[in-house]
Every structure is written in structure tokens, then in C-alpha cells.
Design a protein around this motif. Structure first.
Motif, PDB file in Angstrom:
ATOM      1  N   PRO A  62       2.664   5.815   8.902  1.00  0.00           N
ATOM      2  CA  PRO A  62       1.278   6.267   8.919  1.00  0.00           C
ATOM      3  C   PRO A  62       0.472   5.273   9.761  1.00  0.00           C
ATOM      4  O   PRO A  62       0.553   4.072   9.535  1.00  0.00           O
ATOM      5  CB  PRO A  62       0.868   6.206   7.446  1.00  0.00           C
ATOM      6  N   GLY A 101       5.003  14.596   5.324  1.00  0.00           N
ATOM      7  CA  GLY A 101       6.118  13.664   5.360  1.00  0.00           C
ATOM      8  C   GLY A 101       5.875  12.578   6.388  1.00  0.00           C
ATOM      9  O   GLY A 101       5.033  12.719   7.274  1.00  0.00           O
ATOM     10  N   ILE A 102       6.626  11.504   6.250  1.00  0.00           N
ATOM     11  CA  ILE A 102       6.533  10.382   7.182  1.00  0.00           C
ATOM     12  C   ILE A 102       7.881  10.238   7.870  1.00  0.00           C
ATOM     13  O   ILE A 102       8.908  10.084   7.214  1.00  0.00           O
ATOM     14  CB  ILE A 102       6.168   9.079   6.439  1.00  0.00           C
ATOM     15  N   ASP A 131       0.835  -1.208   0.000  1.00  0.00           N
ATOM     16  CA  ASP A 131       0.000   0.000   0.000  1.00  0.00           C
ATOM     17  C   ASP A 131       0.867   1.256   0.000  1.00  0.00           C
ATOM     18  O   ASP A 131       1.548   1.544   0.977  1.00  0.00           O
ATOM     19  CB  ASP A 131      -0.879   0.039   1.250  1.00  0.00           C
ATOM     20  N   VAL A 164      -2.315  -2.696   5.559  1.00  0.00           N
ATOM     21  CA  VAL A 164      -3.439  -1.938   6.123  1.00  0.00           C
ATOM     22  C   VAL A 164      -4.643  -2.851   6.345  1.00  0.00           C
ATOM     23  O   VAL A 164      -5.274  -2.832   7.407  1.00  0.00           O
ATOM     24  CB  VAL A 164      -3.796  -0.736   5.213  1.00  0.00           C
ATOM     25  N   GLU A 167       6.798  11.499  -2.862  1.00  0.00           N
ATOM     26  CA  GLU A 167       7.517  12.778  -2.893  1.00  0.00           C
ATOM     27  C   GLU A 167       8.156  12.925  -4.270  1.00  0.00           C
ATOM     28  O   GLU A 167       8.891  12.041  -4.705  1.00  0.00           O
ATOM     29  CB  GLU A 167       8.600  12.790  -1.810  1.00  0.00           C
ATOM     30  N   GLU A 211       6.501   5.833  -0.541  1.00  0.00           N
ATOM     31  CA  GLU A 211       6.519   5.214   0.778  1.00  0.00           C
ATOM     32  C   GLU A 211       5.303   4.322   0.975  1.00  0.00           C
ATOM     33  O   GLU A 211       4.183   4.689   0.642  1.00  0.00           O
ATOM     34  CB  GLU A 211       6.543   6.296   1.874  1.00  0.00           C
ATOM     35  N   SER A 212       5.562   3.143   1.534  1.00  0.00           N
ATOM     36  CA  SER A 212       4.489   2.257   1.961  1.00  0.00           C
ATOM     37  C   SER A 212       4.342   2.450   3.465  1.00  0.00           C
ATOM     38  O   SER A 212       5.044   3.267   4.068  1.00  0.00           O
ATOM     39  CB  SER A 212       4.850   0.812   1.634  1.00  0.00           C
ATOM     40  N   VAL A 213       3.432   1.701   4.086  1.00  0.00           N
ATOM     41  CA  VAL A 213       3.303   1.787   5.539  1.00  0.00           C
ATOM     42  C   VAL A 213       4.656   1.512   6.177  1.00  0.00           C
ATOM     43  O   VAL A 213       5.077   2.175   7.112  1.00  0.00           O
ATOM     44  CB  VAL A 213       2.249   0.775   6.060  1.00  0.00           C
ATOM     45  N   VAL A 240       1.436   5.017   0.466  1.00  0.00           N
ATOM     46  CA  VAL A 240       0.734   6.012   1.293  1.00  0.00           C
ATOM     47  C   VAL A 240       1.303   7.419   1.114  1.00  0.00           C
ATOM     48  O   VAL A 240       0.744   8.379   1.650  1.00  0.00           O
ATOM     49  CB  VAL A 240       0.801   5.624   2.786  1.00  0.00           C
ATOM     50  N   PHE A 241       2.403   7.541   0.384  1.00  0.00           N
ATOM     51  CA  PHE A 241       3.047   8.849   0.285  1.00  0.00           C
ATOM     52  C   PHE A 241       3.972   8.850  -0.927  1.00  0.00           C
ATOM     53  O   PHE A 241       4.681   7.890  -1.169  1.00  0.00           O
ATOM     54  CB  PHE A 241       3.867   9.103   1.556  1.00  0.00           C
TER      55      PHE A 241
END
Lengths: 131, 365
Positions: B316, B292-293, A40, B33, A45, A63-65, A42-43
Motif C-alpha cells: 500500500p 488485496g495487496i 501498521d 507510515v 483477509e 498485512e502490514s505495509v 493495512v489489510f
């Protein structure tokens, strides 16, 4: 074993990005295998429009989790457009990696070299997936 | 790479496999998830056979565990278990453990997969003068966890043991789906749930029975990816992240696990000193307010750029829908509500210091 899509009209690199060349510009994204391997998303950039990169440079991050992964530009060029829709809906990279999930468009700084056709890339995927 | 007895099952279920602590383990099946939500809403089934299971038996077993453990297990009755920490002399952490009191002079210690060899050596190094036997039963027994609000009803249908009335952190001999071993009311998700210990040769059959019996209730196999996000939200520490060789329990906000009044144990002098003077660093919660993460290892700074510390885990949060993190920062530098920056790929991204844990555990106590 899952079946991954590798459209015939695209070029690929071993680091799992794809490239669609149209004249002196190209659209870049990550492959179906790559989105599946990441899970998944999720982000995303992406670089600024106008930024220049060499072949093999990291130009963004997905990015994934679990993790952040660099994405690499298969060829040298200048960014002329980014897929801004992904900033709000990064999951499109999972659902539609070759169309609405494109990442950047670049103006090529030279002739693309060292790219794989779909058949050659499928072999790379088959090898990695069997590990 | 080492394989658990369930390796073939994971592959049949289409899991994506990764190396973890020297083991070939499923990181996800359907998706992190989805597996996370299934555990919070129904129940998740986890292969945790990679964890270490050490038996400590003999007349000095309790006295020995008291020596290597910061927690006081003298009040842990037969049929109960408690969380604990093994420290070095300087207060740094060898590993976090669960000590299960199985019977007269019989304990099981469960430890992290990645630390198994180190822990085994550490325990054996300290047995001089104790009348006891250490037995590594990690390979002989499989271990699976069934976690989530549906776990109790599903498991109750597969065993004659009274798992409904098994207390929090209780452990009982049980035969589950024909396999004899133990069931405990412990876990690592912040949900009610159980851990099941059965002979390695039978663990696949038990796994299959639980998935079949739990299908209607929404029980899903869950990989290490969601195991991490599930432990992250309720603030359960992970070795190599919030706890480590160079992080002491007070810094990790695990002072409640350190029982200085129980008598001397390995690390007690250093820990007493750290408690008196206050830990140099402390774990805080962060919520990203900028885009951002935060990930492990990213620097944390004041909004003016002064160094504060480092992120220990960030991701997240599937349950809360926010980008959250734990960071180990200098003590007394920030408080809840303060703004800080997480340095993501060289750029400061704003975050707020927030209360921990992020998710309130829903244990059945």
C-alpha cells in the motif's frame, strides 16, 4: 522494552493468537505483542462463515505495509462469525487487539488443548522480544 | 549478525530490529507510515552504514570503473557522482552502484549491503592489467542519509560546507558536527537530500546532532521499512526485486544507464543484442482495483488466466493511498489502462496497468 498487554482471562498460542472460550464457542484474535510486531495493519483477509479449520490451520491473513502474515486457528472449529468491520478499518487490530479487533468467532470442534495461560504466554513474548 | 556503529542508538530509540543482508538493522522506530510521511513532509534520518563503500584509486581507476559499469563515467567530473549498474557477461545484474568522483584518480563506489561480498570479489576478479588499488572502507566509515524537504536547512546548520549549493549528485569534503568526511546530494527516497560519510567512531555523534538540530523541523529516524516504501513510490529499483541476476537493465527499464557507445564493458555485447531484439520482459506498474495487496512473487495473469509474469514489489503506497505494485511481465502483452489479475493466495484479484513512476521525485536540480 515495550510493555505488552496479556489479559488474564484469555488463552494464547506461541504463534501469537489469543482465544476467549465461552461454552462451546470461542473468539479469536492476535495478541498485543503480535500487532505491535507487525506494525501498521493495512489489510485483513478473513474466511467465509461456515468454513471449517483444523487446529493450527491458517485461516486468514493480516498485512502490514511491509508484509502479509498468516494467522492460525489455535483450535479446530467452524467459523460462525467474522469481524466485518475490520475489512474497512483494519487498524482496529492495532488499537484494540483484544476487544474490537477480534477476528473470528468459532464453534469448537473439540476440547481446546495445548494452549498457554497469560503467564506462560508472557514468557514466550519476553523470550522473543529479547532476541 | 553484523552491526553498524549505530546499533546501540537504534535500540535506545526503540527500533524494531530485523536481519537484512546479514546485518542487524532497524526496520521501524515509530511506524513505517509515520516515518514515510515524516520524510516526504520534513526529513528522515537513515542509518545506511550497512552499505558497501569501496575506494578505487590509481591511474587506471576511471578505465576500470568503465569496464565494470554500464554507465559512462568519463563525463562524471570531480565532485560529481552517477548511478550505474554492474552486469555479468550475459547482461544479468551483479548490482546497482553509485560511483563518486572524489579526486584525481580517486573514486568511491557505493553498493548494496546484501551484495557487498559478491561485489568485492567481482571487482577484484577484473583488476588484471589495471594500475589501481581497491580498498574496502565499509567498516572504517559510517554512512547516514538525511532525506526530505527539510534536509538542506538542517544540514546547512551543522557544517561549514556549502551544502545549499551542492548540485544534484554532487559530493564534497565536509566536516559535519565535528566529524570530517564527505557529504553528497544523493539518496534513495525521491526527495531532495544528502548522504553523509564520516568515520565509524563519529557517526553516532553526527546522528545525535542531526536529530537534535532537526527536532523542531520534524526530522525523524527512519528504518528500512519506510526506506523501501519511499524508494518504491518514485520507482527506484531494489536488487532482488526489480533488478537481479536474471533480470537485465532493459527489462528493468534502466536502459538509460546502459551506454553502449562508450566502448566495450562487461556485458556490453549481450546488452547490445538485447537492445536490438527488445527485452523479453518489462517492468510495469499495477494499481489494485480489487481487494488485496500484491506482494513479491505473486503471479500476474490476463483476465482470461494466461500467464503474464510476476510481482517484483507491492505494497500500500503511504503517499498515494492505493495498493500499488511493480511486475515483471512478458514484453508487449499489456499497456497502460489494461486490466490484469494478480493471483493472491490462489485467487485472482483485479488490477489496472498504470503509468510509472507512481510518485514524481522532488530532487533539487
Amino acid at each position: 522494552m515495550a510493555d505488552y498487554k496479556t489479559p488474564q482471562d484469555l488463552l494464547y498460542v506461541k504463534s501469537h493468537e489469543w482465544l476467549k472460550v465461552e461454552g462451546d464457542t470461542a473468539t479469536v484474535g492476535i495478541s498485543d505483542y503480535a500487532q505491535h510486531a507487525l506494525g501498521d495493519i493495512v489489510f485483513v483477509e478473513l474466511p467465509d462463515v461456515g468454513a471449517s479449520f483444523g487446529a493450527g490451520d491458517a485461516f486468514g491473513v493480516v498485512e502490514s505495509v511491509k508484509a502479509a502474515s498468516d494467522i492460525y486457528l489455535p483450535v479446530a472449529g467452524e467459523v460462525i462469525a467474522i469481524n466485518e468491520a475490520l475489512l474497512d478499518t483494519p487498524e482496529t487490530v492495532n488499537s484494540d487487539p483484544y476487544e474490537n479487533g477480534w477476528l473470528v468467532k468459532i464453534k469448537l470442534a473439540g476440547e481446546p488443548a495445548g494452549l498457554l495461560d497469560a503467564a506462560a504466554y508472557e514468557k514466550v513474548v519476553a523470550e522473543e522480544a529479547s532476541k | 549478525m553484523k552491526q553498524t556503529p549505530l546499533n546501540a542508538r537504534h535500540r535506545e530509540l526503540g527500533a524494531k530490529m530485523v536481519e537484512f543482508g546479514g546485518w542487524d538493522m532497524p526496520v521501524q522506530y515509530s511506524g513505517i507510515v509515520e516515518e514515510h510521511q515524516a520524510t516526504r513532509n520534513a526529513a528522515g534520518l537513515f542509518d545506511i552504514s550497512h552499505m558497501a563503500r569501496f575506494w578505487v584509486t590509481g591511474p587506471d581507476s576511471e578505465r576500470f570503473i568503465q569496464l565494470v559499469n554500464t554507465f559512462d563515467i568519463s563525463k562524471t567530473a570531480i565532485g560529481q557522482s552517477d548511478y550505474g549498474i554492474m552486469c555479468y557477461e550475459d547482461g544479468g545484474i551483479v548490482d546497482d552502484i553509485f560511483a563518486y568522483h572524489l579526486g584525481d584518480d580517486e573514486w568511491m563506489v557505493v553498493a548494496n549491503a546484501g551484495n557487498a561480498e559478491k561485489d568485492w570479489a567481482w571487482l577484484n576478479q577484473h583488476t588484471a592489467g589495471f594500475d589501481l588499488q581497491l580498498t574496502n572502507r565499509s567498516a572504517e566509515l559510517g554512512m547516514i542519509a538525511l532525506q526530505g524537504p527539510a534536509a538542506e536547512a538542517v544540514l546547512a546548520g551543522l557544517t561549514a560546507a556549502d551544502v545549499v549549493n551542492l548540485p544534484f549528485h554532487g559530493i564534497t569534503p565536509a566536516t559535519v558536527a565535528g566529524a570530517s568526511g564527505y557529504v553528497s546530494r544523493t539518496g534513495y527516497t525521491g526527495e531532495d537530500g544528502f548522504e553523509i560519510f564520516v568515520p565509524a567512531a563519529q557517526v553516532s555523534a553526527v546522528w545525535d546532532s542531526i536529530l537534535a538540530a532537526g527536532a523542531a523541523a520534524g526530522v525523524r529516524p527512519v528504518g528500512l521499512g519506510a526506506r523501501d516504501s519511499l524508494r518504491f513510490e518514485p520507482g527506484l529499483a531494489l536488487y532482488g526485486h526489480e533488478i537481479d541476476r536474471d533480470i537485465n537493465p532493459y527489462e528493468a527499464k534502466l536502459g538509460w544507464v546502459v551506454k553502449l557507445d562508450k566502448g566495450p564493458f562487461i556485458g556490453s555485447e549481450a546488452l547490445r543484442d538485447i537492445k536490438e531484439h527488445g527485452p523479453a520482459r518489462t517492468i510495469v506498474g499495477l494499481e489494485m482495483t480489487g481487494r488485496g495487496i500484491a506482494r513479491q512473487g505473486y503471479p500476474v495473469a490476463t483476465v482470461d488466466g494466461a500467464e503474464l509474469g510476476v510481482v517484483t514489489t507491492g505494497m500500500p503506497s503511504p503517499t498515494l493511498g492505493k495498493n500499488l505494485a511493480y511486475a515483471l511481465v512478458k514484453s508487449k502483452t499489456v499497456k497502460v489502462g489494461d486490466e490484469v489479475d494478480v493471483i493472491i493466495r490462489g485467487k485472482p484479484v483485479r488490477a489496472s496497468v498504470v503509468k510509472t513512476p507512481f510518485y514524481k521525485s522532488r530532487y533539487k536540480k
